[in-house]
Design a protein around this motif. Structure first.
Motif, short mmCIF file in Angstrom:
data_model
loop_
_atom_site.label_atom_id
_atom_site.label_comp_id
_atom_site.label_asym_id
_atom_site.label_seq_id
_atom_site.Cartn_x
_atom_site.Cartn_y
_atom_site.Cartn_z
N TYR A 220 -9.09 -35.50 -30.56
CA TYR A 220 -9.51 -36.86 -30.24
C TYR A 220 -11.00 -36.96 -29.91
N LEU A 221 -11.48 -38.20 -29.96
CA LEU A 221 -12.80 -38.56 -29.45
C LEU A 221 -12.59 -39.18 -28.08
N GLN A 222 -13.45 -38.82 -27.16
CA GLN A 222 -13.31 -39.27 -25.78
C GLN A 222 -14.59 -39.99 -25.36
N PRO A 223 -14.46 -41.19 -24.76
CA PRO A 223 -15.66 -41.87 -24.28
C PRO A 223 -16.15 -41.27 -22.96
N MET A 224 -17.41 -41.50 -22.68
CA MET A 224 -17.94 -41.12 -21.37
C MET A 224 -17.21 -41.95 -20.31
N PRO A 225 -17.11 -41.44 -19.09
CA PRO A 225 -16.41 -42.21 -18.04
C PRO A 225 -17.01 -43.61 -17.91
N CYS A 226 -16.12 -44.59 -17.69
CA CYS A 226 -16.53 -45.98 -17.62
C CYS A 226 -15.65 -46.70 -16.60
N GLU A 227 -16.26 -47.15 -15.51
CA GLU A 227 -15.51 -47.78 -14.44
C GLU A 227 -14.83 -49.07 -14.90
N VAL A 228 -15.50 -49.88 -15.73
CA VAL A 228 -14.90 -51.13 -16.18
C VAL A 228 -13.67 -50.85 -17.05
N LEU A 229 -13.73 -49.82 -17.88
CA LEU A 229 -12.57 -49.43 -18.69
C LEU A 229 -11.40 -49.07 -17.78
N ASN A 230 -11.66 -48.28 -16.76
CA ASN A 230 -10.60 -47.91 -15.81
C ASN A 230 -10.05 -49.14 -15.10
N ASN A 231 -10.94 -50.08 -14.76
CA ASN A 231 -10.52 -51.31 -14.07
C ASN A 231 -9.70 -52.23 -14.98
N LEU A 232 -9.89 -52.11 -16.28
CA LEU A 232 -9.09 -52.87 -17.23
C LEU A 232 -7.71 -52.23 -17.40
N ALA A 233 -7.68 -50.93 -17.53
CA ALA A 233 -6.41 -50.22 -17.77
C ALA A 233 -5.50 -50.25 -16.54
N ALA A 234 -6.06 -50.16 -15.35
CA ALA A 234 -5.25 -50.02 -14.13
C ALA A 234 -4.21 -51.12 -13.95
N PRO A 235 -4.56 -52.42 -14.01
CA PRO A 235 -3.53 -53.43 -13.80
C PRO A 235 -2.51 -53.49 -14.94
N LEU A 236 -2.92 -53.15 -16.14
CA LEU A 236 -2.00 -53.16 -17.28
C LEU A 236 -0.98 -52.03 -17.15
N ARG A 237 -1.43 -50.87 -16.72
CA ARG A 237 -0.52 -49.75 -16.50
C ARG A 237 0.40 -50.03 -15.30
N LYS A 238 -0.18 -50.67 -14.28
CA LYS A 238 0.59 -50.98 -13.07
C LYS A 238 1.71 -51.97 -13.37
N ILE A 239 1.42 -53.02 -14.14
CA ILE A 239 2.44 -54.02 -14.43
C ILE A 239 3.56 -53.42 -15.29
N SER A 240 3.20 -52.51 -16.17
CA SER A 240 4.21 -51.84 -16.99
C SER A 240 5.19 -51.07 -16.10
N LYS A 241 4.64 -50.39 -15.11
CA LYS A 241 5.49 -49.63 -14.19
C LYS A 241 6.31 -50.57 -13.30
N GLU A 242 5.65 -51.61 -12.74
CA GLU A 242 6.34 -52.53 -11.84
C GLU A 242 7.47 -53.28 -12.54
N TRP A 243 7.26 -53.63 -13.80
CA TRP A 243 8.29 -54.36 -14.54
C TRP A 243 9.27 -53.41 -15.21
N GLN A 244 9.15 -52.13 -14.91
CA GLN A 244 10.04 -51.08 -15.41
C GLN A 244 10.09 -51.04 -16.94
N LEU A 245 8.93 -51.21 -17.54
CA LEU A 245 8.83 -51.10 -19.00
C LEU A 245 8.60 -49.64 -19.38
N TYR A 246 7.51 -49.09 -18.87
CA TYR A 246 7.19 -47.68 -19.12
C TYR A 246 6.29 -47.22 -17.99
N SER A 247 6.55 -46.05 -17.48
CA SER A 247 5.73 -45.47 -16.43
C SER A 247 5.15 -44.17 -16.96
N CYS A 248 3.87 -44.18 -17.25
CA CYS A 248 3.22 -43.00 -17.80
C CYS A 248 3.07 -41.93 -16.72
N PRO A 249 3.55 -40.72 -16.99
CA PRO A 249 3.45 -39.67 -15.98
C PRO A 249 2.06 -39.02 -15.90
#
Length: 173
Positions: free
Chosen positions: A87-116
């Protein structure tokens, strides 16, 4: 009730796909074909099989997120031997992490998928590749301007796997 395999992600523009394709063709020795350029993306949150009412709720949720546009800078590759992903990996990016966090959280909270696994943004170039592909020359660094993200439907057609955006969300703060 019909279920769709969904994920939130960031697509690549035509220029980035061309740069990556040229680099793969000129500088990478591999044993199997690369993933299809039409499917190159960065997964923000995998959701799994989702019904229509939940899909509509996810679209509403994502549409309420307010984050600024940002840039991702790519210059590094990586390889996960357990699943043969190069894979290609981007340099660390706080805004990217801030975008992914609530989307991953809602998936877990709604019991759709919880990434380990922790969030590890990347563009998968090879999957199921035995041994790391040989890199004759590193990728020329490039920048991807991120102005939107998408809710994708992952589905198979006669010509293979397709990741089709079913809703798009502009970034603006």
């Amino acid at each position: 009730m019909a279920l769709k395999r969904l994920f939130f992600g960031i697509g690549l523009d035509t220029q980035s796909k061309s740069r990556i394709t040229q680099w793969l063709n000129q500088s990478i020795t591999h044993q199997k074909p690369a993933t299809l350029a039409r499917n190159w993306h960065i997964t923000l949150a995998f959701l799994g099989q989702v019904d229509e009412p939940t899909t509509e709720a996810l679209i509403q949720f994502a549409g309420e997120l307010t984050l600024p546009p940002f840039e991702l800078h790519f210059s590094q590759t990586g390889y996960w031997p357990q699943n043969g992903i190069f894979y290609l990996q981007p340099m660390p990016c706080e805004v990217l992490n801030n975008l992914a966090a609530p989307l991953r959280k809602i998936s877990k909270e709604w019991q759709l998928y919880s990434c380990p696994y922790r969030f590890s943004p990347h563009i998968t170039l090879f999957r199921g590749h035995k041994g790391e592909p040989q890199v004759q020359a590193p990728v020329t660094p490039f920048t991807l301007s991120v102005r939107e993200f998408h809710l994708y439907h992952s589905h198979a057609l006669e010509d293979g796997l397709h990741y089709t955006p079913i809703s798009s969300f502009e970034l603006s703060a």
